[in-house]
Scaffold this active site. Structure first.
Site, PDB file in Angstrom:
ATOM      1  N   TYR A 145       0.848  -1.182   0.000  1.00  0.00           N
ATOM      2  CA  TYR A 145       0.000   0.000   0.000  1.00  0.00           C
ATOM      3  C   TYR A 145       0.890   1.241   0.000  1.00  0.00           C
ATOM      4  O   TYR A 145       1.825   1.332   0.786  1.00  0.00           O
ATOM      5  CB  TYR A 145      -0.902   0.006   1.247  1.00  0.00           C
ATOM      6  N   ASP A 240       9.292   2.863   0.091  1.00  0.00           N
ATOM      7  CA  ASP A 240       8.230   3.511   0.849  1.00  0.00           C
ATOM      8  C   ASP A 240       8.384   3.087   2.300  1.00  0.00           C
ATOM      9  O   ASP A 240       7.962   2.006   2.704  1.00  0.00           O
ATOM     10  CB  ASP A 240       6.865   3.101   0.291  1.00  0.00           C
ATOM     11  N   LYS A 268       4.107   8.772   9.124  1.00  0.00           N
ATOM     12  CA  LYS A 268       3.731   8.260  10.445  1.00  0.00           C
ATOM     13  C   LYS A 268       4.620   8.786  11.594  1.00  0.00           C
ATOM     14  O   LYS A 268       4.361   9.857  12.088  1.00  0.00           O
ATOM     15  CB  LYS A 268       3.611   6.734  10.400  1.00  0.00           C
TER      16      LYS A 268
HETATM   17  C1  LIG Z   1       0.256   4.604   5.842  1.00  0.00           C
HETATM   18  C2  LIG Z   1       1.013   4.368   4.615  1.00  0.00           C
HETATM   19  C3  LIG Z   1       0.921   5.226   3.501  1.00  0.00           C
HETATM   20  C4  LIG Z   1      -0.082   6.341   3.415  1.00  0.00           C
HETATM   21  O1  LIG Z   1       0.122   7.305   4.378  1.00  0.00           O
HETATM   22  P1  LIG Z   1      -1.101   8.295   4.755  1.00  0.00           P
HETATM   23  O2  LIG Z   1      -0.476   9.248   5.711  1.00  0.00           O
HETATM   24  O3  LIG Z   1      -2.158   7.418   5.360  1.00  0.00           O
HETATM   25  O4  LIG Z   1      -1.552   8.918   3.501  1.00  0.00           O
HETATM   26  C5  LIG Z   1       1.771   5.021   2.444  1.00  0.00           C
HETATM   27  N1  LIG Z   1       2.657   4.009   2.452  1.00  0.00           N
HETATM   28  C6  LIG Z   1       2.765   3.154   3.487  1.00  0.00           C
HETATM   29  C7  LIG Z   1       3.778   2.069   3.440  1.00  0.00           C
HETATM   30  C8  LIG Z   1       1.930   3.302   4.589  1.00  0.00           C
HETATM   31  O5  LIG Z   1       2.004   2.440   5.585  1.00  0.00           O
END
Ligand SMILES: *Cc1c(COP(=O)(O)O)cnc(C)c1O
Length: 424
Positions: A145, A240, A268
């Site tokens: 994701y 990511d 995060k």
């Molecule tokens: C949470 C997450 C996102 C998206 O971040 P948001 O702040 O919710 O838009 C993208 N990549 C990874 C790996 C994530 O865990």
């Protein structure tokens, strides 16, 4: 836990004005068939709902609070920033201070820019990578994701290199025509795709340890192949690390595994509980951004001073010597004991550092097809049994759980006992 009457009423009221009653789908707890929690406040590892229930939290705002909820140093730094003014749309020094701290942790981010969410970070990183390479194709992995930008909402298709349909309504076919999805941990499929199309690939993006299909660690061979193949074909490798950054070590998965991507996204933890994320990488790539270069990207609240203050306060604590070693030792001990509890029960544990998922499965999943084979009904019963015992685990089979500094050995003892009872 009581009947949660106030939460039920709050949810009804929310549903009248907010679609599904929530501002992010997983909070609705549909997958586990129960009323969503409505939180009044949180401290350390505990969240308190509006019915005066107290829960040990393993979601921790999806991994944000590695230090624990509502830590004085972070909350105070943010409150002080608010009192000076919460946004200007003009430069502040705090942005450079935090940027330097992020770069110290992630030397591969030679230059970086702050945005408000992980979604924005990955979307922007991919745009820069395309601008830099002059190519269109983006390769991602099934089950990873990267936020909810149109071209990233593609997950279907297990066959090698399928040009996919979107997994959300409202995304025109054309928007995903340059997104190629490959299976996670499948080095052969990756090699085959790059052998045929590598020179057309703008960027390869991945979660270096997958967390959004439940925790699925990469094989070393697979992770090394992402670096080798993108280098060979002049494609941009994007890690990511929105979840893994400042989680799997101060310098994230790339420090843990010793692999240097061209670009990185963090989120995060970096905002200390406020909306902040960042994308960055090689100087020559990042200098493609306006006003230096031709790739446009902007944000009214980007580099927000309150988020910067909370991020600075958080990173300063994470940098303390031994922080990660101590936490990881505790997590390893917890996981070793958990392994014994689930042995022979058709439950498998995947973990990496302080992230873990219990899969109600016939084996340890290594990719999305395998995690999808999990028994979601059994998971739902487990979730609700845990909730009854005052423990809020991440509310889906396809999510990670997060151990923070505030998950003391005593708390973890209680949790293990509760898991044992819950799965009986
Ligand atoms: C949470 C997450 C996102 C998206 O971040 P948001 O702040 O919710 O838009 C993208 N990549 C990874 C790996 C994530 O865990």
């Amino acid at each position: 836990m009581n009947e949660r009457k106030n939460s039920k009423l709050a949810f009804e009221r929310a549903c009248n004005v907010i679609p599904g009653g929530v501002n992010s789908p997983v909070r609705a707890l549909k997958a586990v068939g129960t009323t969503p929690l409505f939180v009044s406040h949180a401290k350390d590892t505990y969240i308190y709902d509006i019915d005066d229930n107290k829960f040990i939290d393993f979601c921790m705002s999806w991994g944000v609070f590695i230090l624990g909820h509502n830590q004085d140093t972070v909350s105070k730094a943010a409150a002080e920033a608010v009192m000076r003014g919460s946004s200007y749309g003009i430069c502040t020094e705090a942005e450079t201070v935090l940027a330097n701290k992020v770069r110290e942790a992630f030397p591969s981010m030679e230059k970086l820019r702050f945005v408000n969410s992980g979604t924005e970070a990955t979307m922007s990183a991919i745009r820069v990578a395309r601008g830099y390479t002059g190519r269109d194709i983006l390769v991602k992995f099934e089950g990873c994701y990267h936020g909810h930008a149109d071209h990233l909402l593609v997950a279907a298709g297990s066959s090698v290199a399928t040009l996919n349909n979107a997994s959300s309504a409202g995304v025109p076919q054309g928007f995903t025509q340059y997104t190629v999805v490959l299976p996670y941990n499948d080095t052969e499929a990756l090699e085959k795709y790059f052998a045929e199309h590598g020179d057309e690939v703008a960027a390869l993006i991945l979660e270096p340890v997958a967390c959004n299909m439940g925790v699925v660690p990469p094989t070393r061979e697979f992770l090394e192949a992402t670096r080798r193949l993108t280098s060979a074909h002049g494609s941009v490798l994007i890690f990511d690390e929105v979840i893994t950054g400042f989680r799997l070590s101060f310098g994230g998965a790339q420090q843990r595994f010793g692999i240097k991507p061209d670009m990185t996204t963090v989120g995060k933890i970096v905002g200390g509980g406020f909306p902040a994320a960042a994308f960055g990488g090689k100087k020559e790539i990042m200098d493609m951004l306006a006003p230096e270069g031709p790739v446009y990207q902007a944000g009214t609240l980007s580099g927000n001073p309150v988020a910067m203050a909370a991020g600075i306060a958080t990173l300063d604590q994470l940098k303390q010597p031994g922080f990660y070693d101590e936490l990881e030792e505790r997590a390893n001990d917890f996981c070793a004991r958990l392994e014994k509890i689930i042995e022979g029960k058709d439950i498998y544990l995947n973990h990496c550092g302080t992230m873990f998922t219990l899969f109600f499965n016939q084996k340890n999943p290594t990719n999305f097809q395998e995690t999808k084979a999990s028994d979601q009904e059994r998971f739902a019963r487990y979730f609700n049994n845990m909730l009854e015992r005052g423990i809020y685990v991440s509310p889906s089979q396809f999510e990670g759980n997060f151990i923070s500094r505030c998950h003391t050995p005593e708390i973890l003892d209680y949790v293990l006992k509760s898991i044992e009872e819950s799965i009986e």
